[in-house]
Design an enzyme around this catalytic site. Sequence first.
Site, PDB file in Angstrom:
ATOM      1  N   PRO A   2       0.836  -1.217   0.000  1.00  0.00           N
ATOM      2  CA  PRO A   2       0.000   0.000   0.000  1.00  0.00           C
ATOM      3  C   PRO A   2       0.864   1.258   0.000  1.00  0.00           C
ATOM      4  O   PRO A   2       1.854   1.337   0.718  1.00  0.00           O
ATOM      5  CB  PRO A   2      -0.794  -0.131   1.296  1.00  0.00           C
ATOM      6  N   GLU A   3       0.482   2.216  -0.833  1.00  0.00           N
ATOM      7  CA  GLU A   3       1.189   3.482  -0.881  1.00  0.00           C
ATOM      8  C   GLU A   3       0.396   4.536  -0.110  1.00  0.00           C
ATOM      9  O   GLU A   3      -0.628   4.236   0.496  1.00  0.00           O
ATOM     10  CB  GLU A   3       1.430   3.883  -2.330  1.00  0.00           C
ATOM     11  N   HIS A 108      -5.128 -15.796   9.295  1.00  0.00           N
ATOM     12  CA  HIS A 108      -4.192 -14.672   9.215  1.00  0.00           C
ATOM     13  C   HIS A 108      -4.667 -13.455  10.011  1.00  0.00           C
ATOM     14  O   HIS A 108      -4.147 -12.357   9.818  1.00  0.00           O
ATOM     15  CB  HIS A 108      -3.964 -14.294   7.759  1.00  0.00           C
ATOM     16  N   ARG A 127       1.174 -12.216   5.057  1.00  0.00           N
ATOM     17  CA  ARG A 127       2.630 -12.318   4.941  1.00  0.00           C
ATOM     18  C   ARG A 127       3.368 -11.790   6.169  1.00  0.00           C
ATOM     19  O   ARG A 127       4.582 -11.907   6.268  1.00  0.00           O
ATOM     20  CB  ARG A 127       3.104 -11.592   3.675  1.00  0.00           C
TER      21      ARG A 127
END
Length: 294
Positions: A2-3, A108, A127
């Site tokens: 994500p930016e 997760h 992740r």
Amino acid sequence: MPELPEVETVMRGLKPVLEGRRIEEVSLRRSGLRFPFPDGFAERLTGRRIGNLNRRAKYILVSLDSDDVLLVHLGMTGRFTVFSPAGRQNLGEFYFETAAGEGGDGTHDHVVFTLDDGTRVVYTDPRRFGIMDLFPEAEAPAHKLLHAIGVEPLGNELHGDYLAERFRGKAAPLKAALLDQQIIAGLGNIYVCEALHRAGLSPKRKSGTLARRKGHDPRLDALIRHIREILSEAILAGGSTLQDFAHTDGASGAFQQRFLVYDREGEPCTTCGAPIERLVQSGRSTFYCRHCQK
């Protein structure tokens, strides 16, 4: 990853849910994410009332009434989902749905915040490249993740003379210089590609060529204007959906539908019709039009 627009979108989505609420319980499903959680992390958060939420670069900062700050970085696949006991809620520009079950029991789902109104805010990260840290607010300026960050691209500190000063004498490619987080905070690969295309500047150009002995090349002013425009447009569109990014209500960002160059290798440039090209700079894909960008 994500930016800035995606992080800003998540932060804005969390603000009406978290601000003013008290944290009743914090459930940790593992000992850490990219790094271990600080000692006493859950205990130090439990019972605290939440103040303001802000964004610094790609970090979400949550102020607490204990004068601590909760820092969150979404990493590559981190996301928050809000589960409201009241069902569908209209919170300004955001809607939140109650999903099946209470949420937080997925493979997760690593951190679950339960608030005093029964809302559950679940942090999911397949992740586990995300970060959560907790530290005294007074230590924020010297924090290892914050102290060297450059100016905000949407703030007044970013201007032509500032960039000229930071670029002067540099042989680094313009794109690499714009991605340097010690120069500009939170500016990422996607939006740099798009801003350079709008400004008509080649990503391969030496950054120092836009700095003069005195003053700066006017093209820096245009570049800054395009950076601000494209980030603002992306925030309004809810960011870009690439791989795992989603809003706190599960919806996807839509700005990727407006890309002029990013991920469009071989497609015609919308300005001149020449094919968009791809090259690798510092291990990252750059998309540009060699005819429009000089």
